[in-house]
Enzyme design. Structure first.
Site, PDB file in Angstrom:
ATOM      1  CG  HIS A   1      -6.236   1.888   0.357  1.00  0.00           C
ATOM      2  ND1 HIS A   1      -5.095   2.471  -0.183  1.00  0.00           N
ATOM      3  CD2 HIS A   1      -5.784   0.947   1.236  1.00  0.00           C
ATOM      4  CE1 HIS A   1      -4.025   1.899   0.340  1.00  0.00           C
ATOM      5  NE2 HIS A   1      -4.412   0.970   1.200  1.00  0.00           N
TER       6      HIS A   1
ATOM      7  CB  CYS B   1      -0.921   0.006   1.200  1.00  0.00           C
ATOM      8  SG  CYS B   1      -1.858  -1.514   1.364  1.00  0.00           S
TER       9      CYS B   1
HETATM   10  N1  COA Z   1     -16.921   1.619   3.759  1.00  0.00           N
HETATM   11  C1  COA Z   1     -18.199   1.947   3.490  1.00  0.00           C
HETATM   12  N2  COA Z   1     -18.981   1.262   2.638  1.00  0.00           N
HETATM   13  C2  COA Z   1     -18.434   0.203   2.034  1.00  0.00           C
HETATM   14  C3  COA Z   1     -17.103  -0.199   2.255  1.00  0.00           C
HETATM   15  C4  COA Z   1     -16.346   0.544   3.169  1.00  0.00           C
HETATM   16  N3  COA Z   1     -15.086   0.206   3.457  1.00  0.00           N
HETATM   17  N4  COA Z   1     -16.841  -1.297   1.513  1.00  0.00           N
HETATM   18  C5  COA Z   1     -17.951  -1.555   0.820  1.00  0.00           C
HETATM   19  N5  COA Z   1     -18.914  -0.667   1.146  1.00  0.00           N
HETATM   20  C6  COA Z   1     -20.293  -0.637   0.675  1.00  0.00           C
HETATM   21  C7  COA Z   1     -20.412  -0.787  -0.816  1.00  0.00           C
HETATM   22  O1  COA Z   1     -20.455   0.467  -1.445  1.00  0.00           O
HETATM   23  C8  COA Z   1     -21.747  -1.492  -0.962  1.00  0.00           C
HETATM   24  O2  COA Z   1     -22.785  -0.555  -0.806  1.00  0.00           O
HETATM   25  P1  COA Z   1     -24.165  -0.701  -1.640  1.00  0.00           P
HETATM   26  O3  COA Z   1     -24.715  -2.041  -1.246  1.00  0.00           O
HETATM   27  O4  COA Z   1     -24.948   0.471  -1.185  1.00  0.00           O
HETATM   28  O5  COA Z   1     -23.735  -0.662  -3.068  1.00  0.00           O
HETATM   29  C9  COA Z   1     -21.774  -2.411   0.258  1.00  0.00           C
HETATM   30  O6  COA Z   1     -20.932  -1.793   1.234  1.00  0.00           O
HETATM   31  C10 COA Z   1     -21.291  -3.823  -0.013  1.00  0.00           C
HETATM   32  O7  COA Z   1     -20.107  -3.712  -0.778  1.00  0.00           O
HETATM   33  P2  COA Z   1     -19.174  -4.926  -1.084  1.00  0.00           P
HETATM   34  O8  COA Z   1     -18.218  -4.512  -2.155  1.00  0.00           O
HETATM   35  O9  COA Z   1     -20.001  -6.159  -1.289  1.00  0.00           O
HETATM   36  O10 COA Z   1     -18.375  -5.057   0.289  1.00  0.00           O
HETATM   37  P3  COA Z   1     -17.610  -6.285   0.753  1.00  0.00           P
HETATM   38  O11 COA Z   1     -18.342  -6.893   1.906  1.00  0.00           O
HETATM   39  O12 COA Z   1     -17.311  -7.156  -0.410  1.00  0.00           O
HETATM   40  O13 COA Z   1     -16.219  -5.649   1.275  1.00  0.00           O
HETATM   41  C11 COA Z   1     -14.787  -5.087   3.075  1.00  0.00           C
HETATM   42  C12 COA Z   1     -16.174  -4.922   2.467  1.00  0.00           C
HETATM   43  C13 COA Z   1     -14.719  -4.283   4.355  1.00  0.00           C
HETATM   44  C14 COA Z   1     -14.511  -6.562   3.410  1.00  0.00           C
HETATM   45  C15 COA Z   1     -13.718  -4.608   2.052  1.00  0.00           C
HETATM   46  O14 COA Z   1     -14.024  -3.291   1.693  1.00  0.00           O
HETATM   47  C16 COA Z   1     -12.316  -4.677   2.615  1.00  0.00           C
HETATM   48  O15 COA Z   1     -11.719  -5.748   2.696  1.00  0.00           O
HETATM   49  N6  COA Z   1     -11.724  -3.533   2.976  1.00  0.00           N
HETATM   50  C17 COA Z   1     -10.358  -3.483   3.482  1.00  0.00           C
HETATM   51  C18 COA Z   1      -9.388  -3.321   2.331  1.00  0.00           C
HETATM   52  C19 COA Z   1      -7.977  -3.497   2.804  1.00  0.00           C
HETATM   53  O16 COA Z   1      -7.652  -4.344   3.608  1.00  0.00           O
HETATM   54  N7  COA Z   1      -7.064  -2.687   2.259  1.00  0.00           N
HETATM   55  C20 COA Z   1      -5.665  -2.746   2.592  1.00  0.00           C
HETATM   56  C21 COA Z   1      -5.449  -2.058   3.864  1.00  0.00           C
HETATM   57  S1  COA Z   1      -3.837  -2.255   4.519  1.00  0.00           S
END
Ligand code: COA
Length: 387
Positions: A336, A87
């Site tokens: 991100h 990252c």
């Molecule tokens: N914050 C707010 N809303 C979020 C979000 C977040 N981080 N991630 C997804 N959403 C929303 C989407 O817009 C979607 O909304 P909608 O239904 O109104 O369209 C809904 O939540 C579901 O989205 P989806 O893509 O199915 O989410 P997900 O469950 O597949 O993924 C996480 C959610 C948290 C697991 C994923 O965003 C994640 O792993 N984040 C961390 C990334 C990471 O680790 N980065 C490196 C850091 S070191």
């Protein structure tokens, strides 16, 4: 070393870009940066591209050459280099460009970052990201990044008495700022309840404590300060560039709620710029999870350990407060795209220092800092820029 300045910057809108290819995302950001610097492609001497994992996200490797080619520069045969540090790939790409210009080796250098993460399902994306941690000792045991940062949050809460509301306020503030940023993935304000009642991802972290999975690209152009006014009336000087590393695995750290690489890189940056914390008008920190923003504020030395939650809840890190943190909306609201984030942070600071940040403009901003983290803190890049 020669003094270095940013002479142009561009960024795509971040989000789920299903109608744009990986290479076109980069070209869009590159064109915006070139137009901003009043440059043509033929004037570019070298390129650095931050990218974490195009091989797994879009099945494309050899990104340096690909990007030069699709920028129309294949026949110019310029050096074009991919930089990878998870990252922190964007932050390191910027640093490599700054070093190339400072050394006198190159004059006009593009520092870019690009990632396209949504062409694979969430599970595959999360697993690819887990490759930035220790695969043998963390990944194979089931730890993903939400899980690892959840451990940091649990340890921090136990030691410093962080409240659920203080942690949630990081996301509320960053969504407020993101709602004022046209490139942000999420441009809606939220409340504490939105965060606290969102679905649990890795206890205590909930959906709105996490940065999302994102496509996007950003590019900036650096040049020797002595030539900067050929291209822009407002050169932004790079007055510090620092980088530090630490153990790849969280469990090998001296203290899991302090990122020692942030401490080291921050200290080196302040020394190089000959500045103190009071001189910084805004800081873009790496809030991949809400807890990461609190650790960053403390590890960079803006407040003592354990106090960033209260500071945030009291509004001290909001827009036009004493220390505006993540005026862009941060990773939480901007999204991100891992290879691009470090360059987007520089893009935000450049906009702020030029007075071009619109509804999120910090009055009279002169000096800004960026802080970009790879993994749980195994790589950190810190830069300070001044108008
Ligand atoms: N914050 C707010 N809303 C979020 C979000 C977040 N981080 N991630 C997804 N959403 C929303 C989407 O817009 C979607 O909304 P909608 O239904 O109104 O369209 C809904 O939540 C579901 O989205 P989806 O893509 O199915 O989410 P997900 O469950 O597949 O993924 C996480 C959610 C948290 C697991 C994923 O965003 C994640 O792993 N984040 C961390 C990334 C990471 O680790 N980065 C490196 C850091 S070191």
């Amino acid at each position: 070393m020669r003094p270095v300045a940013v002479i142009g910057a561009g960024c795509t809108r971040f989000g789920e870009k299903w109608n744009t290819s990986f290479r076109n995302l980069f070209v869009e950001a590159g064109m915006l940066a070139l137009e901003d610097a009043n440059l043509s492609g033929e004037q570019i001497d070298a390129m650095y591209v931050g990218n974490m994992s195009a091989g797994r996200f879009v099945e494309q490797e050899h990104i340096g050459a690909l990007i030069a080619d699709y920028s129309g520069l294949a026949s110019h045969h310029i050096p074009s280099t991919r930089v990878e540090a998870a990252c922190a790939s964007g932050g390191l790409s910027f640093r490599q460009a700054v070093i190339a210009v400072a050394s006198g080796m190159e004059d006009i250098v593009v520092a870019a970052g690009v990632e396209k993460m949504t062409d694979v399902a969430t599970g595959a994306s999360v697993d690819t990201l887990a490759g930035a941690a220790d695969r043998e000792w963390e990944g194979f045991a089931g730890a993903t990044f939400p899980g690892l940062y959840a451990m940091i949050a649990t340890n921090y809460t136990h030691r410093y008495g962080l409240t659920r509301e203080q942690l949630a306020q990081v996301a509320v503030k960053n969504h407020f700022n993101g709602a004022r940023n046209p490139i942000a993935q999420f441009q809606q304000e939220i409340t504490l309840d939105t965060v606290i009642k969102s679905s649990l991802v890795a206890d205590p972290l909930r959906l709105f404590d996490c940065s999302p999975i994102t496509d996007g690209a950003a590019a900036v152009i650096v040049a020797p300060l002595e030539r900067a006014r050929e291209f822009t009336d407002t050169p932004i000087r790079v007055i510090a560039s620092a980088q530090a590393s630490d153990t790849i695995a969280l469990h090998d750290r001296r203290d899991i709620s302090t990122l020692d690489a942030s401490v080291a890189a921050g200290r080196r940056a302040f020394e190089m710029a000959r500045l103190t914390h009071k001189d910084i008008d805004l800081v873009e920190v790496h809030d991949c999870f809400t807890i990461a923003e609190l650790c960053a504020i403390e590890d960079l030395g803006f407040c003592p350990k354990g106090q960033a939650g209260k500071l945030t809840a009291d509004g001290m890190t909001a827009l036009n407060s004493d220390l505006p943190v993540n005026t862009s909306g941060g990773l939480k609201a901007c999204g991100h795209p891992v290879g691009a984030t470090g360059i987007k942070q520089v893009f935000e600071v450049v906009q702020q220092l030029r007075g071009e940040a619109g509804k999120r403009q910090i009055d009279g901003a002169r000096i800004g800092m960026t802080h970009n983290v790879g993994g749980t803190g195994a790589t950190v890049a810190v830069h300070i820029l001044e108008v």
